[in-house]
Design a protein around this motif. Structure first.
Motif, PDB file in Angstrom:
ATOM      1  N   THR A   1       4.420  -0.415  -4.267  1.00  0.00           N
ATOM      2  CA  THR A   1       4.212  -0.808  -2.853  1.00  0.00           C
ATOM      3  C   THR A   1       2.748  -0.726  -2.438  1.00  0.00           C
ATOM      4  O   THR A   1       2.351  -1.298  -1.425  1.00  0.00           O
ATOM      5  CB  THR A   1       5.051   0.088  -1.922  1.00  0.00           C
TER       6      THR A   1
ATOM      7  N   THR B   1       3.591  -4.528   1.737  1.00  0.00           N
ATOM      8  CA  THR B   1       4.044  -4.612   3.132  1.00  0.00           C
ATOM      9  C   THR B   1       3.557  -5.896   3.803  1.00  0.00           C
ATOM     10  O   THR B   1       4.221  -6.445   4.688  1.00  0.00           O
ATOM     11  CB  THR B   1       3.545  -3.395   3.924  1.00  0.00           C
TER      12      THR B   1
ATOM     13  N   CYS C   1       5.979  -8.792   2.023  1.00  0.00           N
ATOM     14  CA  CYS C   1       7.399  -8.574   1.739  1.00  0.00           C
ATOM     15  C   CYS C   1       8.297  -9.356   2.696  1.00  0.00           C
ATOM     16  O   CYS C   1       7.937  -9.634   3.837  1.00  0.00           O
ATOM     17  CB  CYS C   1       7.736  -7.084   1.805  1.00  0.00           C
TER      18      CYS C   1
ATOM     19  N   CYS D   1      10.782  -3.863   5.069  1.00  0.00           N
ATOM     20  CA  CYS D   1      10.711  -4.594   3.807  1.00  0.00           C
ATOM     21  C   CYS D   1      12.019  -4.448   3.037  1.00  0.00           C
ATOM     22  O   CYS D   1      12.606  -3.350   2.987  1.00  0.00           O
ATOM     23  CB  CYS D   1       9.561  -4.070   2.955  1.00  0.00           C
TER      24      CYS D   1
ATOM     25  N   TYR E   1      11.903  -6.445  -5.565  1.00  0.00           N
ATOM     26  CA  TYR E   1      10.998  -6.474  -4.418  1.00  0.00           C
ATOM     27  C   TYR E   1      10.914  -7.924  -3.928  1.00  0.00           C
ATOM     28  O   TYR E   1      10.295  -8.779  -4.566  1.00  0.00           O
ATOM     29  CB  TYR E   1       9.614  -5.961  -4.819  1.00  0.00           C
TER      30      TYR E   1
END
Length: 951
Positions: free
Chosen positions: A126, A137, A140, A147, A203
């Motif tokens: 991250t 962030t 995302c 997120c 992700y």
């Protein structure tokens, strides 16, 4: 039934004229060929690549694309605010990791050390930043400002419990652990996890807008750079991104093809040179072998350049085209050289060129036409990748044909003049003629002397043939025409067909995407682990009701529930616990929500109250807010015009199950009592399984019919078109059956080769059949031997050249290249076996009895009473050379073509030759005798111009 083809005769005569023209002006043909190749090759400057997996491997008209278009229109996604992984319309942008324990912890991903290391890795991911300082962030996909990371809620749950972790599978409270844990072992009789092998985190990134997509792509690159250097003590990690597969395939092509091409070019060049070498240094033509390979390479260059000019993108499938075309182009060279060797070395270069093109031109034209037609049929397929490959290959085959006729032909003329002047192939210096002592001595063996006419009579008979040609003529051909050999071949053929048909029954369709990447690629490792550990609970399929229904009515509610129950009650799906149904949850809580004592009561059986309770109360509850994106209201919010539900699939661990699951889902949707469709982004790729076989059969049918028509038009005997068609069917059956036994599925790559199979089948069979039916020998066995003698060597050379051309692909670290090698190898081997084993035997048993006379206007010349005076060129000073004048007079002297003047003149020739026979034998090939006779008006030539060539 017609015994010959007018078109075939016309083409043969045309090629004969073309042979004379190119022999007169080889410089022009050479220069124009180089100019065309260079001009078109410059188009490489505009080359562009297409790497999209969807574009290359999915059908244009797939149902999944139509379903996706409907979903995009009615249930659009907003990945900046309201993103849900289960509601994906496309695969989107993402980065994913699969975590396993190391060493003793390899089978226990829930161990404290592994969990802690995974949490640490997640935090590091991250914090990854792009060159523009964008972190996860910033790019995302989000759900209500958070997120979205699939599996993160499960990881947080496990991390909070370590070291004593208790997890249920596949549901842990409201967390679906089935999508996160892989390689799970449960405690006996419970749903509690005893141990698990892998854990997956995904992700999700934004891609709805062009700017977001560019930022997400940059973050993906940063993620890959970080993971390439990542290492940890307790965990082993594999990773991938949404574009990793496409990128890896493209990079693999760029890195592998030049090396493979260099290897292939070297091998083919060496093979072509060795194939053209002979002991006699005058008749050897190694440089022509090099020119043949160069001509095929020019065809590849011109094709890629032309397609680049036209804006047709190059792709990874097309990367295999050069290996194929170079091998095929060299085949034409061998056919031309074989025809040249059969010409009379006593003739002029122009006459030899004319006879060479007349002999080989029609044959290679037929095979080029059929190959190009096969690729043209492939170009109508619904698979874009296959379509573009066939366009490139078909054009390249035509260019290879043109360059071999013109560029190679011009070079062959130059070499013909060298041979005519008895010059050494390497030094181009004149070499002495061998004496009687040298002909079998070491001077001849060491290539110090040579004679292109050695061992050849003036009539061109008794050629000093290639050793393998003599092997086919003296040993192999007679052996294959033995009765017991024919019986054995027929038995072997029936066994071959039986095994092939059995293999066709076992045919598997489609290719898993995990096989498309390079063997040592990081993405191949990720996809392999994903297939191994996470197939127990696979994709979640959307069931979409397209029609407007009265959902407040009990009968409609029953119909929808029954429909969902049917989807949940299959071998491919889980039960209702793993499904998502807004209607089911609403009905379960309707009394609590609609009859809330703190709010005005609403009657859910009433339309207005049902809609108000659903929109104003149920969908406002955070636990059920996700359902707001599964219900489509009309503009004023008074009607539900469409809605969707989700069912969970299970144990989809192979292409066959993927295909059957999708077909089963679609069948249930079509049989439902309401208008419904099913959809998942993977269905776009699964469509290849349902489209590949119909497309292949369609192409096979159309191409085979086209080959039959072409053969009927061009083959000298219509029944032989049937032989060619049967050979196509047999070879295609063998390739389909045996490729299945060789662990090759019917997919886009193998489909390409099935299309090629038709063209190659014609190559092998048409050459043999053409030679068989045009042979002048009497009897089927003799003509079968002649066909093998005439074309056995070029067919063998062509087969070996094609196999050598694609042999390098067998070592490529890619499923696609290896599949290409396997299928082409099967095509060539079965085509070769049919060409030199099955077809000659069958023709010797069942072929036509009579020979077909295709020589140019022989009957017309005979009826006109003319002799064969073919050599009237500049080399002979304009005189008419009578080579081996032989007129067979019947015993009763009733030959209608024999005039009195001809009879007297022939008798005079006989007496003159008997008197001078002794001198002629001593000076064979070097002296001449001139007859000074009075002009004979019936002969049409002056007796002063008649020159006797001694024998």
């Amino acid at each position: 039934m017609m015994e010959h083809s007018f078109i075939e005769r016309w083409m043969s005569n045309g090629f004969k004229k073309f042979g004379r023209i190119i022999a007169k002006q080889p410089h022009a043909f050479l220069f124009v060929s180089l100019l065309v190749a260079g001009g078109l090759g410059a188009g490489l400057y505009f080359i562009d690549n297409e790497n999209s997996i969807e574009t290359l491997y999915t059908p244009d008209n797939g149902a999944g694309k139509a379903e996706r278009a409907y979903i995009q229109e009615h249930f659009p996604i907003n990945d900046s605010e309201h993103f849900l992984p289960s509601r994906l319309i496309t695969s989107g942008r993402y980065a994913a990791i699969i975590v396993r324990g190391c060493g003793n912890l390899a089978d226990n991903v829930l161990h404290e050390a592994v969990v802690n290391a995974t949490v640490s890795l997640h935090k590091s991911i991250t914090q990854i930043e792009t060159e523009d300082r964008l972190n996860f962030t910033s790019v995302c996909a989000k759900w209500e400002s958070e997120c979205v990371v699939t599996g993160l809620d499960f990881l947080d749950y496990v991390a909070a419990q370590v070291p004593n972790v208790t997890v249920r599978y596949p549901l842990q409270d409201r967390i679906f652990s089935g999508a996160v844990l892989g390689g799970v072992t449960l405690e006996d009789g419970t749903d509690t996890v005893e141990r698990a092998t892998a854990l997956k985190l995904i992700y999700h990134l934004r891609s709805s807008h062009e700017e977001d997509d560019a930022s997400s792509e940059a973050w993906e690159r940063a993620f890959l750079s970080y993971m390439a250097t990542f290492s940890a003590e307790f965990i082993d990690v594999s990773w991938s991104t949404s574009r990793s597969l496409e990128t890896e395939i493209s990079d693999l092509t760029i890195s592998s093809v030049p090396t493979l091409a260099a290897y292939t070019g070297s091998i083919l060049m060496a093979f072509a040179v060795l194939s053209c070498l002979m002991i006699d240094p005058v008749r050897s033509k190694p440089f022509l072998g090099m020119v043949g390979v160069l001509g095929a390479g020019m065809a590849v260059l011109a094709t890629i350049g032309l397609m680049s000019y036209c804006g047709i993108k190059f792709n990874t499938l097309v990367a295999a085209m050069p290996f194929l075309v170079i091998g095929v182009g060299v085949d034409n060279m061998f056919i031309l050289l074989a025809a040249w060797r059969k010409t009379n070395p006593w003739d002029s270069v122009q006459e030899r060129s004319a006879n060479t093109y007349a002999e080989a031109g029609v044959s290679i034209t037929i095979t080029t036409l059929t190959n190009a037609l096969a690729f043209a049929v492939g170009a109508i397929t619904s698979f874009p990748g296959v379509r573009v490959f066939c366009m490139y290959s078909g054009i390249a085959i035509v260019f290879a044909y043109l360059f071999q006729l013109n560029f190679f032909g011009a070079c062959m003329i130059y070499d013909g003049y060298r041979e005519k002047q008895n010059r050494h192939f390497l030094t181009c210096m004149a070499v002495p003629l061998p004496s009687k002592d040298d002909q079998s001595g070491c001077c001849q063996q060491s290539c110090c002397v040579g004679d292109a006419k050695a061992g050849v009579e003036l009539d061109g008979k008794d050629h000093n043939d290639h050793l393998i040609m003599l092997f086919f003529k003296k040993y192999y051909g007679p052996f294959m025409t033995n009765v017991w050999v024919k019986v054995a071949v027929m038995v072997v053929f029936l066994g071959y067909l039986g095994v092939a048909i059995w293999g066709c029954v076992q045919l598997r369709e489609g290719v898993q995407l995990s096989k498309l990447a390079g063997d040592a690629s990081y993405v191949a490792r990720f996809l392999e682990q994903d297939d191994r550990y996470f197939s127990e609970y696979d994709i979640r399929v959307a069931v979409v009701v397209k029609e407007e229904l009265d959902y407040w009515g009990p009968d409609v509610q029953d119909r929808v529930e029954n429909m969902l129950a049917r989807f949940e009650d299959t071998a491919f799906t889980c039960g209702k616990n793993e499904s998502e149904s807004w209607l089911r949850d609403f009905l379960a809580y309707k009394d609590m929500i609609c009859l809330n004592p703190f709010l005005p009561p609403l009657n859910p059986a009433n339309k207005t109250s049902f809609i108000e309770c659903l929109r104003g109360r149920f969908l406002e509850i955070p636990e059920f807010s996700r359902y707001a994106f599964d219900i489509l209201f009309n503009e004023n919010g008074t009607e539900i015009i469409a809605s969707r539900f989700f069912v969970q699939t299970k144990q989809i661990d192979g292409t066959l199950k993927e295909k059957n699951m999708m077909i089963n889902m679609r069948d249930l949707a079509s049989d439902a009592s309401v208008e419904a469709i099913v959809y998942h982004p993977a269905f776009v790729y699964y469509d290849q399984y349902t489209a590949i076989l119909p497309n292949t059969l369609q192409n096979l049918g159309i191409a085979t019919a086209a080959m039959l028509v072409v053969s009927l038009i061009l083959m000298p005997h219509p029944i032989n078109a049937v032989w060619v068609t049967l050979a196509i069917a047999s070879i295609c059956t063998g390739v389909l059956g045996f490729m299945t036994l060789w662990a090759v599925n019917l997919d886009s790559v193998s489909m390409i080769n099935i299309i090629m199979c038709i063209g190659f089948s014609v190559d092998f069979s048409a050459h043999i059949v053409y030679s068989f039916v045009t042979a002048e020998e009497s009897g089927r066995d003799a003509r079968a031997v002649h066909a093998l003698y005439s074309l056995g060597v070029p067919i063998l050379q062509g087969s070996l050249s094609t196999i050598l051309g694609i042999a390098a692909l067998s070592t490529a670290p890619s499923y696609g290249f290896r599949t290409f090698f396997k299928t082409v190898f099967l095509v060539i081997v079965f085509g070769l076996v049919h060409g030199i084993v099955f077809l000659p035997v069958m023709l010797s048993c069942l072929g036509p009895q009579g020979a077909v006379n295709l020589k140019e206007n022989r009957s017309d010349e005979a009826q006109a009473g003319h002799f064969n005076t073919s050599n009237h060129n500049a080399e002979d000073g304009g005189n008419v050379v009578l080579q081996d004048v032989k007129v067979r007079i019947q015993k009763n002297n009733e030959n209608p073509l024999m005039t009195v003047s001809m009879k007297i003149w022939l008798d005079h020739l006989k007496d003159e030759n008997l008197q001078k026979g002794e001198n002629l034998q001593k000076n064979k090939g070097t002296t001449e005798s001139q007859l000074n006779l009075t002009a004979n008006p019936e002969m049409g030539v002056s007796m002063e111009q008649i020159k006797i060539v001694p024998q």
